[in-house]
Design a protein around this motif. Structure first.
Motif, short mmCIF file in Angstrom:
data_model
loop_
_atom_site.label_atom_id
_atom_site.label_comp_id
_atom_site.label_asym_id
_atom_site.label_seq_id
_atom_site.Cartn_x
_atom_site.Cartn_y
_atom_site.Cartn_z
N GLY A 104 -16.04 77.45 28.44
CA GLY A 104 -17.14 77.03 29.32
C GLY A 104 -16.84 75.72 30.01
O GLY A 104 -17.11 75.55 31.21
N ALA A 143 -16.45 75.44 34.10
CA ALA A 143 -17.35 74.50 34.78
C ALA A 143 -16.57 73.39 35.49
O ALA A 143 -16.87 73.03 36.63
CB ALA A 143 -18.33 73.89 33.78
N CYS A 197 -20.81 76.20 30.06
CA CYS A 197 -20.46 76.27 31.48
C CYS A 197 -21.58 75.66 32.34
O CYS A 197 -21.31 74.80 33.18
CB CYS A 197 -20.23 77.73 31.86
#
Length: 186
Positions: A40, A44, A106
């Motif tokens: 995540g 991101a 994320c």
């Protein structure tokens, strides 16, 4: 390769004591799947820093020739001063946590990076190394992972051993040195 090394180093150092490290610690305490948290963070950061880098390349066209060194060095000095201001953990329980470790990491990481010093550093690095945008994106992303993966796996132990106040001061000193050296050598 200079763009990668500068980007990696800048973000890894700027992340010391940052709110996203606190977010990593929170997520690691909340979820069992460390790999999902790291995935995540990776997704991101790639999305956020890619958008930031492209913004930096766009901004670079408006920067007069010869100013890049001053801009990069000055930004390192500003980030150094910014590092002295402790971040707060803004990761209180939100509805996003119900989506699991990967999606929560994320979404929360992407949001935490908006307007953060590492995002601003990414914009400035991309403006400086506009011909090497992918090296900047990968450098800042791996710098983010280098700073946050140890926190995900050993966060509680690290927080007991390392004073965040001293870590921020050391990072400030490194950024001040990088800023001055950049201005002198550009």
């Amino acid at each position: 390769m200079d763009a990668f090394l500068a980007s990696f180093t800048a973000v890894a150092i700027a992340e010391i004591g940052d709110k996203t490290q606190l977010l990593s610690l929170f997520l690691a305490a909340r979820f069992r799947s460390k790999l999902a948290i790291i995935a995540g963070i990776l997704v991101a950061t790639l999305l956020n820093h890619a958008a930031s880098a492209w913004l930096g390349v766009w901004v670079a066209q408006f920067i007069p020739a010869g100013w890049q060194g001053w801009l990069l060095g000055g930004s390192f000095i500003l980030v150094a001063l910014w590092l002295l201001i402790p971040d707060k953990d803004d990761s209180e329980d939100t509805g996003v946590l119900k989506f699991g470790a990967f999606m929560a990491s994320c979404i929360l990481f992407f949001l935490a990076e908006i307007g953060d010093k590492t995002q601003i550093a990414t914009v400035i690095l991309a403006a400086t190394f506009d011909e090497a945008i992918w090296w900047v994106i990968w450098g800042t992303t791996f710098g983010m992972l280098a700073a946050n993966v140890p926190v995900v796996y050993a966060g509680s132990w690290l927080m007991d051993k390392i004073s965040l106040d001293w870590a921020r001061r050391a990072a400030c000193g490194i950024f001040l040195l990088l800023g001055v050296l950049t201005i002198i050598n550009y």
